[in-house]
Write an enzyme that holds these catalytic residues in place. Structure first.
Site, short mmCIF file in Angstrom:
data_model
loop_
_atom_site.label_atom_id
_atom_site.label_comp_id
_atom_site.label_asym_id
_atom_site.label_seq_id
_atom_site.Cartn_x
_atom_site.Cartn_y
_atom_site.Cartn_z
N ASP A 1 4.72 16.78 12.09
CA ASP A 1 4.46 17.04 13.51
C ASP A 1 4.10 15.74 14.24
OD1 ASP A 1 4.72 19.60 14.61
OD2 ASP A 1 2.85 20.32 13.70
N GLN B 1 0.42 25.39 12.15
CA GLN B 1 0.77 25.92 13.48
C GLN B 1 -0.49 26.01 14.36
OE1 GLN B 1 3.87 26.42 14.58
NE2 GLN B 1 3.22 27.16 16.57
N LYS C 1 11.44 28.21 12.82
CA LYS C 1 11.41 26.99 11.99
C LYS C 1 11.97 27.28 10.59
CE LYS C 1 7.58 25.11 14.63
NZ LYS C 1 6.15 24.99 14.85
N1 GUN Z 1 2.03 24.98 18.68
C1 GUN Z 1 2.80 24.78 19.78
N2 GUN Z 1 3.65 23.75 19.58
C2 GUN Z 1 3.41 23.28 18.35
C3 GUN Z 1 3.98 22.24 17.58
O1 GUN Z 1 4.88 21.50 18.00
N3 GUN Z 1 3.47 22.08 16.33
C4 GUN Z 1 2.47 22.86 15.85
N4 GUN Z 1 2.02 22.61 14.63
N5 GUN Z 1 1.93 23.83 16.53
C5 GUN Z 1 2.40 24.05 17.78
#
Ligand code: GUN
Length: 285
Positions: free
Chosen positions: A122, A99, A55
């Site tokens: 998100d 996350q 990211k």
């Molecule tokens: N963990 C696995 N996929 C995601 C996601 O799309 N966003 C976040 N914040 N955590 C994750």
């Protein structure tokens, strides 16, 4: 049809999205706005660390400022909530991403919903989930939107189609079902308690699989000519990345399929950039 013509590659679509994001960031910069994403990472789960690294790399490529805020596994919920409050109040921060998963002592719902819905890139807060469901403007979760991007890429019209979603998570299954419904498809959600999933998938024009089990969807479960969107990211027994669909048995049956790697995962990453820019563009609206 050649099997390579059946593969919906995410690479070009992701590159196009990134180009657009870059142009949007440059435009914002000219207005004195510098899009910024803050990522909170708790603990040292290797898979999460790898995702987060990706990211930040994407952000750097597109001119988005990103910061990584890390905490040990032992952090309390109160400390985490305090950090989110700080980021909510920081006008230089446009996107906040916590996350997942979080350690057991922390209530994921409480933490996610502490994020200001206007910075929830998100799309996981109850406000954004609610707005998605009633068809109002919101932050759409990145992976479900990525599934739609792949279908659009393949030129698949969803109107009136029978779609089976396998998986009912809040992150993928439920929101992707909402998005395909919005495109006027007829949607069936299957999950771990569904009896005879193959009976459902054999009638589907499109199967979206998000169960986190390598090779779960096999070719004999599909109608000839079906389209498969594979959301899984698993490590196979050979150590290589693989999806939830058993590619070898599906490829001869499908008309289109997304690969892993190089499929939906790239769209997830690209949509996070898009949502961060959208948040920055929303300032003053
Ligand atoms: N963990 C696995 N996929 C995601 C996601 O799309 N966003 C976040 N914040 N955590 C994750």
């Amino acid at each position: 049809m050649l099997s390579t013509d059946k593969i919906i590659s995410g690479k070009e679509v992701a590159a196009n999205i990134k180009q657009q994001v870059k142009r949007d960031v440059e435009k914002l910069n000219r207005q004195g706005i510098y899009p910024k994403l803050s990522v909170i990472m708790v603990g040292e789960d290797p898979a999460s660390m790898a995702y987060v690294k990706g990211k930040h790399k994407d952000c750097a490529e597109c001119g988005i400022i990103s910061e990584n805020i890390t905490f040990p596994d032992s952090i309390t919920q109160r400390e985490l909530l305090r950090e989110i409050e700080r980021l909510n109040a920081d006008s230089t921060v446009h996107g906040i991403l916590v996350q997942l998963p979080l350690p057991k002592q922390i209530d994921e719902y409480a933490v996610i919903n502490a994020i200001s819905p206007s910075k929830d890139v998100d799309g996981f807060t109850a406000v954004n989930v609610g707005n998605l469901n009633i068809g109002k403007d919101c932050f759409v979760p990145c992976t479900p939107q990525g599934c739609i991007d792949m279908l659009d890429r393949a030129g698949v019209d969803l109107m009136g189609k029978d779609v089976v979603v396998i998986g009912r998570s809040n992150i993928v299954g439920k929101p992707v079902a909402t998005l395909v419904l919005k495109r006027s498809a007829t949607v069936t959600i299957c999950h771990s308690r569904t009896q005879n999933i193959a009976d459902k998938t054999r009638n589907a024009d499109i199967v979206i699989v998000a169960v986190g089990k390598a090779g779960f969807l096999t070719g004999d479960m599909l109608k000839p000519g079906a389209v498969v969107i594979d959301v899984g990211i698993n490590r196979g027994r050979d150590g290589k990345l693989c999806g939830d669909a058993d590619f070898a048995s599906c490829i001869d049956v499908v008309s289109k399929i997304t690969p892993v790697p190089g499929g939906v995962g790239l769209m997830t990453r690209a949509n996070l950039l898009k949502n961060t820019v959208k948040s920055a563009q929303n300032i003053g609206k």
